[in-house]
Design a protein around this motif. Structure first.
Motif, mmCIF file in Angstrom:
data_model
loop_
_atom_site.group_PDB
_atom_site.id
_atom_site.type_symbol
_atom_site.label_atom_id
_atom_site.label_comp_id
_atom_site.label_asym_id
_atom_site.label_seq_id
_atom_site.Cartn_x
_atom_site.Cartn_y
_atom_site.Cartn_z
ATOM 1 N N ILE A 74 -100.700 5.214 -28.088
ATOM 2 C CA ILE A 74 -100.905 6.666 -28.009
ATOM 3 C C ILE A 74 -100.935 7.011 -26.522
ATOM 4 O O ILE A 74 -101.689 6.401 -25.754
ATOM 5 N N LEU A 75 -100.117 7.958 -26.123
ATOM 6 C CA LEU A 75 -100.115 8.404 -24.727
ATOM 7 C C LEU A 75 -100.492 9.878 -24.686
ATOM 8 O O LEU A 75 -100.260 10.609 -25.661
ATOM 9 N N ALA A 76 -101.051 10.304 -23.571
ATOM 10 C CA ALA A 76 -101.381 11.722 -23.431
ATOM 11 C C ALA A 76 -100.937 12.199 -22.058
ATOM 12 O O ALA A 76 -101.341 11.634 -21.042
ATOM 13 N N GLY A 77 -100.073 13.213 -22.064
ATOM 14 C CA GLY A 77 -99.625 13.823 -20.817
ATOM 15 C C GLY A 77 -98.299 13.258 -20.339
ATOM 16 O O GLY A 77 -97.831 12.206 -20.780
ATOM 17 N N GLY A 78 -97.683 14.036 -19.430
ATOM 18 C CA GLY A 78 -96.458 13.563 -18.786
ATOM 19 C C GLY A 78 -95.207 13.639 -19.628
ATOM 20 O O GLY A 78 -94.236 12.923 -19.365
ATOM 21 N N VAL A 79 -95.205 14.496 -20.669
ATOM 22 C CA VAL A 79 -94.022 14.545 -21.538
ATOM 23 C C VAL A 79 -93.328 15.910 -21.541
ATOM 24 O O VAL A 79 -92.381 16.138 -22.288
ATOM 25 N N SER A 80 -93.789 16.820 -20.670
ATOM 26 C CA SER A 80 -93.216 18.166 -20.719
ATOM 27 C C SER A 80 -92.059 18.294 -19.711
ATOM 28 O O SER A 80 -91.308 17.332 -19.521
ATOM 29 N N ALA A 81 -91.948 19.458 -19.080
ATOM 30 C CA ALA A 81 -90.766 19.733 -18.257
ATOM 31 C C ALA A 81 -91.019 19.572 -16.761
ATOM 32 O O ALA A 81 -90.153 19.900 -15.942
ATOM 33 N N GLY A 82 -92.204 19.072 -16.375
ATOM 34 C CA GLY A 82 -92.563 19.006 -14.959
ATOM 35 C C GLY A 82 -91.809 17.942 -14.181
ATOM 36 O O GLY A 82 -91.252 17.000 -14.751
ATOM 37 N N LYS A 83 -91.823 18.115 -12.876
ATOM 38 C CA LYS A 83 -91.150 17.171 -11.960
ATOM 39 C C LYS A 83 -91.740 15.763 -12.079
ATOM 40 O O LYS A 83 -91.085 14.782 -11.734
ATOM 41 N N PHE A 84 -93.021 15.699 -12.499
ATOM 42 C CA PHE A 84 -93.683 14.388 -12.549
ATOM 43 C C PHE A 84 -93.940 13.926 -13.989
ATOM 44 O O PHE A 84 -94.745 13.030 -14.220
ATOM 45 N N ASP A 85 -93.259 14.572 -14.912
ATOM 46 C CA ASP A 85 -93.384 14.170 -16.323
ATOM 47 C C ASP A 85 -92.344 13.078 -16.597
ATOM 48 O O ASP A 85 -91.278 13.322 -17.167
ATOM 49 N N TYR A 86 -92.694 11.858 -16.159
ATOM 50 C CA TYR A 86 -91.726 10.756 -16.202
ATOM 51 C C TYR A 86 -91.676 10.018 -17.538
ATOM 52 O O TYR A 86 -90.796 9.199 -17.752
ATOM 53 N N LEU A 87 -92.670 10.241 -18.352
ATOM 54 C CA LEU A 87 -92.849 9.348 -19.510
ATOM 55 C C LEU A 87 -91.626 9.169 -20.420
ATOM 56 O O LEU A 87 -91.251 8.031 -20.719
ATOM 57 N N PRO A 88 -90.984 10.264 -20.882
ATOM 58 C CA PRO A 88 -89.864 10.052 -21.810
ATOM 59 C C PRO A 88 -88.820 9.085 -21.233
ATOM 60 O O PRO A 88 -88.384 8.167 -21.928
ATOM 61 N N GLN A 89 -88.471 9.257 -19.962
ATOM 62 C CA GLN A 89 -87.454 8.376 -19.365
ATOM 63 C C GLN A 89 -87.973 6.943 -19.240
ATOM 64 O O GLN A 89 -87.263 5.984 -19.533
ATOM 65 N N VAL A 90 -89.237 6.822 -18.825
ATOM 66 C CA VAL A 90 -89.838 5.480 -18.682
ATOM 67 C C VAL A 90 -89.808 4.753 -20.036
ATOM 68 O O VAL A 90 -89.452 3.576 -20.119
ATOM 69 N N LEU A 91 -90.154 5.469 -21.086
ATOM 70 C CA LEU A 91 -90.198 4.850 -22.415
ATOM 71 C C LEU A 91 -88.800 4.411 -22.843
ATOM 72 O O LEU A 91 -88.607 3.306 -23.360
ATOM 73 N N ILE A 92 -87.822 5.268 -22.587
ATOM 74 C CA ILE A 92 -86.436 4.909 -22.953
ATOM 75 C C ILE A 92 -85.995 3.680 -22.149
ATOM 76 O O ILE A 92 -85.415 2.740 -22.692
ATOM 77 N N ASP A 93 -86.358 3.647 -20.852
ATOM 78 C CA ASP A 93 -86.018 2.481 -20.008
ATOM 79 C C ASP A 93 -86.619 1.196 -20.585
ATOM 80 O O ASP A 93 -86.061 0.114 -20.423
ATOM 81 N N LEU A 94 -87.767 1.332 -21.217
ATOM 82 C CA LEU A 94 -88.459 0.140 -21.732
ATOM 83 C C LEU A 94 -87.981 -0.272 -23.128
ATOM 84 O O LEU A 94 -88.540 -1.173 -23.741
ATOM 85 N N GLY A 95 -86.957 0.431 -23.628
ATOM 86 C CA GLY A 95 -86.416 0.039 -24.935
ATOM 87 C C GLY A 95 -87.049 0.764 -26.094
ATOM 88 O O GLY A 95 -87.001 0.289 -27.235
#
Ligand SMILES: Nc1nc2c(c(=O)[nH]1)N[C@H]1C(S)=C(S)[C@@H](COP(=O)(O)OP(=O)(O)OC[C@H]3O[C@@H](n4cnc5c(N)ncnc54)[C@H](O)[C@@H]3O)O[C@H]1N2
Ligand code: MOO
Ligand SMILES: [Mg+2]
Length: 400
Positions: free
Chosen positions: A242-263
């Protein structure tokens, strides 16, 4: 953007199968059964005496006998004693197994005990009174509890009574709750005027705890490199993230890309709801689901109840609780074409109706008003006006 129902369906389709394990029966409360519990004997297993008193043969009373010679005193757990003749009785205690020679029990309050005899002070009695008949509740082999059933104290008593010293239960997921954000500092630290203390991960952890599930907590900075390193380790030892934060449209919302990078395969991003619109959900190539909730505290809280807990039930093969509905107590308007979840205070009125009083707040960042709420009310996306007296689904929160 998908709907709440579509998101829910995708999440439930991605339930995990964690298998089962054996646990000691006395530590199994709160676990979910993974086997069928059957009666190993009739219940009760013998004709069980229900009151302390005397056991007689009813036909003797019917014939007019009122004074019975006491043949023996029989305690619970003792070998059943037979009477020698119809005018004898056995002084017998609650819980004792009654012999076939007697069929009716009269309590001490209704008799007088004299010298080696008992006098019945009642004009009428019923045949079989004071007796809990062998097999009256369940027969040997009957199903007492089924896989998927929560081991409540009542179920535990059945497991114990049929002699299952070890019981097969569903394995519980290892859950990690991870907050993100450079502005979010540790609870015991003193924030600068532009920082806040973290609460989201602890709320999610506590929500799980109230249901009997453990979760570990972690915090990640808004740094994609650190996120990648730490998250890749989490996938090794977790069954759900479960993650909280960092999934919206902000410059520092890296999570979606990080998760995709991790498979992690993205199964959806953004749900037509408020709060919680930027909710991201995916599944790692090793099968671990990732619930990346938007950082706003009310969004995290709603998403835990609306999505994560149903996933947990599905994963544990537990039936989902029946939906609860309540009556709205005020008129309200919500224009966006989103499903709207509003904090409400539920109460039961004098007509025994469940009524929902909306709690006005300042949106999904306002978690102060969550403490006053005990449910979220779910308003359909295709309506704008919601009127007092209308009935909508509610999701209970804050119930300990
Ligand atoms: N341009 C847009 N901006 C935003 C949108 C949008 O669609 N377009 N969506 C808004 C919505 S809705 C939400 S919800 C938030 C979600 O944002 P993130 O998931 O990226 O979360 P953050 O930006 O990291 O944080 C949001 C908010 O929550 C506070 N927060 C974060 N972690 C914690 C914690 N552990 N304890 C307490 N509070 C926490 C954080 O400080 C922020 O205030 O985005 C909107 N923006
Ligand atoms: O999705 Mo949000 O509406 O601010 O929580
Ligand atoms: Mg953000």
């Amino acid at each position: 953007m998908i709907t709440v129902e579509q998101a829910e369906q995708i999440i439930l389709e991605n339930r995990s199968d964690l298998g089962a394990e054996i646990t000691l029966f006395d530590t199994s409360a709160g676990r979910v059964l993974a086997e069928t519990i059957r009666a190993d004997r009739d219940m009760p297993p013998y004709n069980r005496v229900m009151v302390d008193g005397i056991a007689i043969k009813y036909s003797a009373f019917e014939r007019g006998v009122r004074i019975f010679k006491i043949k023996a005193v029989q305690a619970a757990g003792a070998i059943p004693v037979e009477i020698g003749g119809d005018e004898e009785c056995i002084e017998i205690m609650t819980g004792a197994a009654m012999s076939k020679s007697v069929d009716t029990v009269i309590r001490y309050e209704d008799i007088t005990i004299g010298e080696g005899e008992a006098i019945i002070n009642l004009a009428t009695i019923e045949k079989g009174q004071g007796l809990h008949l062998k097999g009256a509740d369940r027969k040997q082999g009957d199903v007492l509890a089924v896989p998927g059933q929560l081991i409540t104290p009542a179920v535990l008593s059945l497991i114990a009574s049929v002699g299952e010293a070890e019981v097969r239960v569903k394995k519980v997921p290892r859950i990690v709750v991870i907050s993100t954000g450079d502005e979010v500092i540790e609870v015991h630290k003193h924030p600068t005027p532009f920082q806040i203390r973290r609460s989201n991960n602890y709320t999610a952890q506590a929500t799980l705890k109230t249901l009997g599930y453990e979760a570990s907590v972690l915090h990640l900075p808004d740094d994609p490199e650190v996120m990648r390193n730490q998250l890749s380790q989490c996938f090794q030892y977790s069954d759900a993230i479960i993650l909280a934060g960092g999934v919206s449209a902000g410059k520092f919302d890296y999570l979606p890309q990080v998760l995709i990078d991790l498979g992690v395969e993205q199964l959806f991003h953004k749900v037509a709801q408020r709060p919680g619109k930027p909710f991201w959900f995916g599944k790692h190539c090793n099968g671990v689901p990732v619930f990346a909730f938007p950082g706003n505290p009310v969004a995290v809280y709603l998403c835990m109840h609306r999505y994560f807990i149903p996933w947990l039930y599905a994963t544990l093969d537990q039936p989902q609780p029946a939906p609860v509905y309540a009556m709205l107590n005020n008129d309200l308007e919500f224009k966006p074409e989103l499903k709207y979840f509003l904090q409400v205070k539920l109460f039961v009125n004098q007509q025994a109706q469940l009524v929902a009083e909306p709690i006005a707040g300042n949106g999904s960042g306002d978690f102060a008003n969550l403490a006053d709420a005990n449910a979220f009310m779910e308003f359909p996306a295709d309506k704008v006006l919601f009127n007092k007296g209308e009935v909508y689904r509610v999701h209970l929160i804050n119930s300990l």
